[in-house]
Every structure is written in C-alpha cells, then in structure tokens.
Scaffold this motif. Structure first.
Motif, PDB file in Angstrom:
ATOM      1  N   MET A   1       0.829  -1.196   0.000  1.00  0.00           N
ATOM      2  CA  MET A   1       0.000   0.000   0.000  1.00  0.00           C
ATOM      3  C   MET A   1       0.872   1.257   0.000  1.00  0.00           C
ATOM      4  SD  MET A   1      -3.108  -0.838  -0.240  1.00  0.00           S
ATOM      5  CE  MET A   1      -3.818  -2.469  -0.375  1.00  0.00           C
ATOM      6  N   GLY A   2       0.265   2.382  -0.369  1.00  0.00           N
ATOM      7  CA  GLY A   2       0.983   3.636  -0.448  1.00  0.00           C
ATOM      8  C   GLY A   2       1.143   4.274   0.917  1.00  0.00           C
ATOM      9  N   GLU A   3       1.540   5.538   0.926  1.00  0.00           N
ATOM     10  CA  GLU A   3       1.759   6.267   2.164  1.00  0.00           C
ATOM     11  C   GLU A   3       0.424   6.583   2.832  1.00  0.00           C
ATOM     12  OE1 GLU A   3       1.988  10.706   0.154  1.00  0.00           O
ATOM     13  OE2 GLU A   3       3.815   9.709   0.822  1.00  0.00           O
ATOM     14  N   GLN A   4       0.529   7.026   4.056  1.00  0.00           N
ATOM     15  CA  GLN A   4      -0.675   7.318   4.837  1.00  0.00           C
ATOM     16  C   GLN A   4      -1.537   8.361   4.148  1.00  0.00           C
ATOM     17  OE1 GLN A   4      -0.186   7.275   9.180  1.00  0.00           O
ATOM     18  NE2 GLN A   4      -1.074   9.311   9.175  1.00  0.00           N
ATOM     19  N   LYS A   5      -2.839   8.079   4.043  1.00  0.00           N
ATOM     20  CA  LYS A   5      -3.770   8.946   3.329  1.00  0.00           C
ATOM     21  C   LYS A   5      -4.683   9.696   4.304  1.00  0.00           C
ATOM     22  CE  LYS A   5      -4.596   9.372  -0.417  1.00  0.00           C
ATOM     23  NZ  LYS A   5      -4.286  10.440  -1.399  1.00  0.00           N
ATOM     24  N   LEU A   6      -5.275   8.979   5.248  1.00  0.00           N
ATOM     25  CA  LEU A   6      -6.277   9.555   6.151  1.00  0.00           C
ATOM     26  C   LEU A   6      -5.906   9.230   7.589  1.00  0.00           C
ATOM     27  CD1 LEU A   6      -9.203  10.889   6.294  1.00  0.00           C
ATOM     28  CD2 LEU A   6     -10.034   8.544   6.449  1.00  0.00           C
ATOM     29  N   THR A   7      -5.944  10.260   8.432  1.00  0.00           N
ATOM     30  CA  THR A   7      -5.615  10.088   9.846  1.00  0.00           C
ATOM     31  C   THR A   7      -6.762  10.602  10.710  1.00  0.00           C
ATOM     32  OG1 THR A   7      -3.256  10.388   9.387  1.00  0.00           O
ATOM     33  CG2 THR A   7      -3.962  10.631  11.668  1.00  0.00           C
ATOM     34  N   ILE A   8      -7.252   9.730  11.580  1.00  0.00           N
ATOM     35  CA  ILE A   8      -8.300  10.108  12.544  1.00  0.00           C
ATOM     36  C   ILE A   8      -7.717   9.934  13.942  1.00  0.00           C
ATOM     37  CG2 ILE A   8     -10.619   9.590  13.390  1.00  0.00           C
ATOM     38  CD1 ILE A   8     -11.193   8.336  10.619  1.00  0.00           C
ATOM     39  N   GLU A   9      -7.769  10.998  14.735  1.00  0.00           N
ATOM     40  CA  GLU A   9      -7.164  10.954  16.065  1.00  0.00           C
ATOM     41  C   GLU A   9      -8.143  11.456  17.122  1.00  0.00           C
ATOM     42  OE1 GLU A   9      -3.558  13.221  15.799  1.00  0.00           O
ATOM     43  OE2 GLU A   9      -2.407  11.512  15.037  1.00  0.00           O
ATOM     44  N   HIS A  10      -8.380  10.610  18.123  1.00  0.00           N
ATOM     45  CA  HIS A  10      -9.176  10.956  19.313  1.00  0.00           C
ATOM     46  C   HIS A  10     -10.499  11.630  18.937  1.00  0.00           C
ATOM     47  CE1 HIS A  10      -5.741   9.753  21.640  1.00  0.00           C
ATOM     48  NE2 HIS A  10      -4.971  10.646  21.038  1.00  0.00           N
ATOM     49  N   LEU A  11     -11.187  11.048  17.953  1.00  0.00           N
ATOM     50  CA  LEU A  11     -12.440  11.617  17.457  1.00  0.00           C
ATOM     51  C   LEU A  11     -13.599  11.281  18.391  1.00  0.00           C
ATOM     52  CD1 LEU A  11     -14.091  12.979  15.143  1.00  0.00           C
ATOM     53  CD2 LEU A  11     -14.334  10.688  14.163  1.00  0.00           C
ATOM     54  N   ASN A  12     -14.351  12.306  18.779  1.00  0.00           N
ATOM     55  CA  ASN A  12     -15.561  12.130  19.570  1.00  0.00           C
ATOM     56  C   ASN A  12     -16.712  12.864  18.885  1.00  0.00           C
ATOM     57  OD1 ASN A  12     -15.016  10.811  22.413  1.00  0.00           O
ATOM     58  ND2 ASN A  12     -13.241  12.092  21.958  1.00  0.00           N
ATOM     59  N   LYS A  13     -17.877  12.230  18.881  1.00  0.00           N
ATOM     60  CA  LYS A  13     -19.069  12.834  18.283  1.00  0.00           C
ATOM     61  C   LYS A  13     -20.269  12.588  19.184  1.00  0.00           C
ATOM     62  CE  LYS A  13     -21.996  14.633  15.385  1.00  0.00           C
ATOM     63  NZ  LYS A  13     -22.087  16.106  15.257  1.00  0.00           N
ATOM     64  N   ASN A  14     -21.004  13.661  19.481  1.00  0.00           N
ATOM     65  CA  ASN A  14     -22.226  13.581  20.280  1.00  0.00           C
ATOM     66  C   ASN A  14     -23.424  14.054  19.465  1.00  0.00           C
ATOM     67  OD1 ASN A  14     -20.646  12.838  22.538  1.00  0.00           O
ATOM     68  ND2 ASN A  14     -20.326  14.987  23.079  1.00  0.00           N
ATOM     69  N   PHE A  15     -24.602  13.524  19.796  1.00  0.00           N
ATOM     70  CA  PHE A  15     -25.860  14.011  19.243  1.00  0.00           C
ATOM     71  C   PHE A  15     -26.765  14.439  20.389  1.00  0.00           C
ATOM     72  CE2 PHE A  15     -25.133  11.271  15.336  1.00  0.00           C
ATOM     73  CZ  PHE A  15     -25.013  12.344  14.464  1.00  0.00           C
ATOM     74  N   GLU A  16     -27.593  15.443  20.117  1.00  0.00           N
ATOM     75  CA  GLU A  16     -28.600  15.852  21.095  1.00  0.00           C
ATOM     76  C   GLU A  16     -29.841  14.981  20.925  1.00  0.00           C
ATOM     77  OE1 GLU A  16     -28.600  18.156  23.572  1.00  0.00           O
ATOM     78  OE2 GLU A  16     -26.448  18.434  23.204  1.00  0.00           O
ATOM     79  N   VAL A  17     -30.237  14.279  21.985  1.00  0.00           N
ATOM     80  CA  VAL A  17     -31.418  13.413  21.965  1.00  0.00           C
ATOM     81  C   VAL A  17     -32.283  13.765  23.172  1.00  0.00           C
ATOM     82  CG1 VAL A  17     -32.290  11.049  22.009  1.00  0.00           C
ATOM     83  CG2 VAL A  17     -30.116  11.566  20.853  1.00  0.00           C
ATOM     84  N   ASP A  18     -33.484  14.265  22.895  1.00  0.00           N
ATOM     85  CA  ASP A  18     -34.407  14.685  23.969  1.00  0.00           C
ATOM     86  C   ASP A  18     -33.733  15.636  24.957  1.00  0.00           C
ATOM     87  OD1 ASP A  18     -36.476  13.137  22.933  1.00  0.00           O
ATOM     88  OD2 ASP A  18     -35.876  11.360  24.066  1.00  0.00           O
ATOM     89  N   GLY A  19     -32.963  16.562  24.415  1.00  0.00           N
ATOM     90  CA  GLY A  19     -32.329  17.572  25.253  1.00  0.00           C
ATOM     91  C   GLY A  19     -31.074  17.114  25.963  1.00  0.00           C
ATOM     92  N   LYS A  20     -30.662  15.859  25.734  1.00  0.00           N
ATOM     93  CA  LYS A  20     -29.464  15.339  26.372  1.00  0.00           C
ATOM     94  C   LYS A  20     -28.400  15.035  25.319  1.00  0.00           C
ATOM     95  CE  LYS A  20     -31.983  13.170  30.206  1.00  0.00           C
ATOM     96  NZ  LYS A  20     -32.249  11.894  30.917  1.00  0.00           N
ATOM     97  N   SER A  21     -27.149  15.211  25.712  1.00  0.00           N
ATOM     98  CA  SER A  21     -26.034  14.912  24.821  1.00  0.00           C
ATOM     99  C   SER A  21     -25.689  13.433  24.920  1.00  0.00           C
ATOM    100  CB  SER A  21     -24.815  15.762  25.197  1.00  0.00           C
ATOM    101  OG  SER A  21     -23.732  15.488  24.331  1.00  0.00           O
ATOM    102  N   VAL A  22     -25.760  12.735  23.789  1.00  0.00           N
ATOM    103  CA  VAL A  22     -25.483  11.293  23.741  1.00  0.00           C
ATOM    104  C   VAL A  22     -24.206  11.069  22.936  1.00  0.00           C
ATOM    105  CG1 VAL A  22     -26.317   9.034  23.002  1.00  0.00           C
ATOM    106  CG2 VAL A  22     -27.929  10.728  23.913  1.00  0.00           C
ATOM    107  N   ASN A  23     -23.263  10.357  23.550  1.00  0.00           N
ATOM    108  CA  ASN A  23     -21.992  10.070  22.884  1.00  0.00           C
ATOM    109  C   ASN A  23     -22.189   8.955  21.852  1.00  0.00           C
ATOM    110  OD1 ASN A  23     -18.786   8.653  23.778  1.00  0.00           O
ATOM    111  ND2 ASN A  23     -19.181  10.335  22.384  1.00  0.00           N
ATOM    112  N   ILE A  24     -21.897   9.261  20.580  1.00  0.00           N
ATOM    113  CA  ILE A  24     -22.074   8.301  19.490  1.00  0.00           C
ATOM    114  C   ILE A  24     -20.745   7.652  19.113  1.00  0.00           C
ATOM    115  CG2 ILE A  24     -22.859   7.988  17.105  1.00  0.00           C
ATOM    116  CD1 ILE A  24     -25.077   8.686  19.099  1.00  0.00           C
TER     117      ILE A  24
END
Length: 257
Positions: A1-24
């Motif tokens: 394979m070739g050199e590094q293309k995509l790097t994801i580091e310490h990714l966090n994503k939350n959604f608001e559900v019924d007024g509360k923050s839910v970690n996805i």
C-alpha cells in the motif's frame, strides 16, 4: 500500500437526543493508507455511518481531528466521493447528465471523454441517455459509483452501497467494485452490516463496539485476492469478527474453525 492517506485521532461525536447529549463515537483512532480498501462493521447504531459522514465532511465533531493529506476535513470536497445505499441519482436527468454534475469547469470534449470512460468503467456505456427509473437497482448503483468517481476523488466512501440489492446482484457488484478499485487505485472505505462482504472486499476490517462506538479490533485480511468464500481461512476471519458481535450480546459461537 501507499503512504498514509487519512488520519483520525481521538475523534468524539455527540448528538442531542431529547435535550441530552449522547456520545455516538468515542475516542476513534484510525490511519488509512493510500490505495487501501477498509471495511467498517458493527451493530446498528454504533456510529459507522456517522463516522463515514464525518470523513465526507457532512457532519462536524466535538473533539479530535480528521486529516486527509495533511489537511483537516471541515466540509465536503471533491477529493472525497460518496455512494449511499440508495443511488440518489437525479430522476429528471439522464445518466450522462447525472455524471456531468460537477464537471462544469471542463470543456465539452474533455467532459464527454471523462463521462464515456466512467460509463465504460461500470459497464453502462450503452445506457448514458436513459433515465434512472429505466435502470435496475444494480445498474443504478453502478451509475452512482461512476458519478462518485468522475472527479477522481482521493477517497471513495461507500455507505452500505449494496444493502438494498438481492443476493446475486450484490455478489456481482462486489466483484465490480473490486475491479474498479484495482484499476483506479482509489482509497476506499466501506460501511457494511455484511461480514462476509467485508472479508471478501477489504484489506482491513474495523470492528466497532455497540454505542458509544469504539474501535474494538482492526483485523488484517491476509487472504490475497480472488478470495474463496468457502475456504477455511475465509471462515476463520469471518468467525473472528462474529465473535465480537456475540460478545456484545453475551452469546457464544458453537462451532470451531
């Protein structure tokens, strides 16, 4: 394979559900190399498609970084193409006209050559002047793949692209996407619920936990190409991934390979 293309580091994503923050998505760390085919599997709701949409630039995120070729992803761009479970072709445009979207900066001759080349790539060279409703589901999805590739993206993102198709059409298109990948050398990232599909297509398989989505394991698929779905080695890798799903539900597998 070739050199590094995509790097994801310490990714966090939350959604608001019924007024509360839910970690996805929770602390996602992943490196994908140029020209690599990576599949992402996990339970429904674990954040697989959310992760893909973040890479596409369609969703923002709270913490961490997503970097493509040393540039942070903050919005959609033609360097990332995306194919969804539904083909999402514009029904009022012919297949050629659908592929022409985004090629306005090119002159007529160059545009026609690119469209013609990509219709041939997906075996639709005789169907450029028809409308999406005149095509079968598999043909429509091939047209959607061609549309995603016309701008020569660095990364092609595939969100359950064959999930709505019958079994035989799915197998045919799996082989088609492999031919395209081998010819175009495009980095591909596919979300799928189909573990056999993941083992058949991918160089590596990212196994995610139930929500909040974390990476449980990254499985290297060391099978070479022209893979035999009925081989012992294929079944062994499939079982290794299945075990994670059964662990999440406190179940065990009753066979040994």
């Amino acid at each position: 394979m070739g050199e590094q293309k995509l790097t994801i580091e310490h990714l966090n994503k939350n959604f608001e559900v019924d007024g509360k923050s839910v970690n996805i998505l929770n602390d996602i760390n992943l490196n994908i190399n140029e020209g690599e085919f990576v599949a992402i599997v996990g339970h429904s709701g674990c954040g697989k498609s959310t992760l893909l949409k973040i890479i596409a630039g369609l969703l923002d995120y709270e913490e961490g970084s997503v970097i493509l070729d040393n540039k942070k992803i903050t919005k959609p761009d033609i360097d990332r193409g995306m194919v969804f479970q539904e083909h999402r072709l514009f029904p009022w445009l012919t297949i050629k006209e659908n592929l022409a979207i985004g090629l306005d900066q090119l002159d007529k001759k160059e545009k026609e050559e690119i469209i013609s080349d990509h219709l041939k790539l997906v075996d639709l060279e005789d169907f450029g002047n028809v409308y999406p409703h005149q095509l079968s589901g598999g043909m429509s999805q091939r047209a959607a793949i061609a549309r995603a590739l016309v701008n020569a993206p660095k990364v092609l993102l595939l969100d359950e692209p064959f999930g709505a198709l019958d079994a035989l059409t799915k197998i045919t298109l799996q082989d088609e996407i492999l031919k395209i990948w081998e010819k175009e050398k495009t980095t591909m990232i596919m979300v799928t619920h189909d573990i056999e599909e993941a083992v058949y297509l991918a160089d590596r398989i990212v196994v995610m936990s139930a929500r909040p989505g974390r990476i449980k394991e990254i499985v290297n698929v060391n099978l070479g190409r022209s893979r035999d779905r009925g081989s012992v080695d294929f079944a062994r890798i499939k079982k290794r991934i299945l075990v994670h799903f059964f662990e999440d539900k406190s179940l065990t597998l009753e066979y040994n390979i």
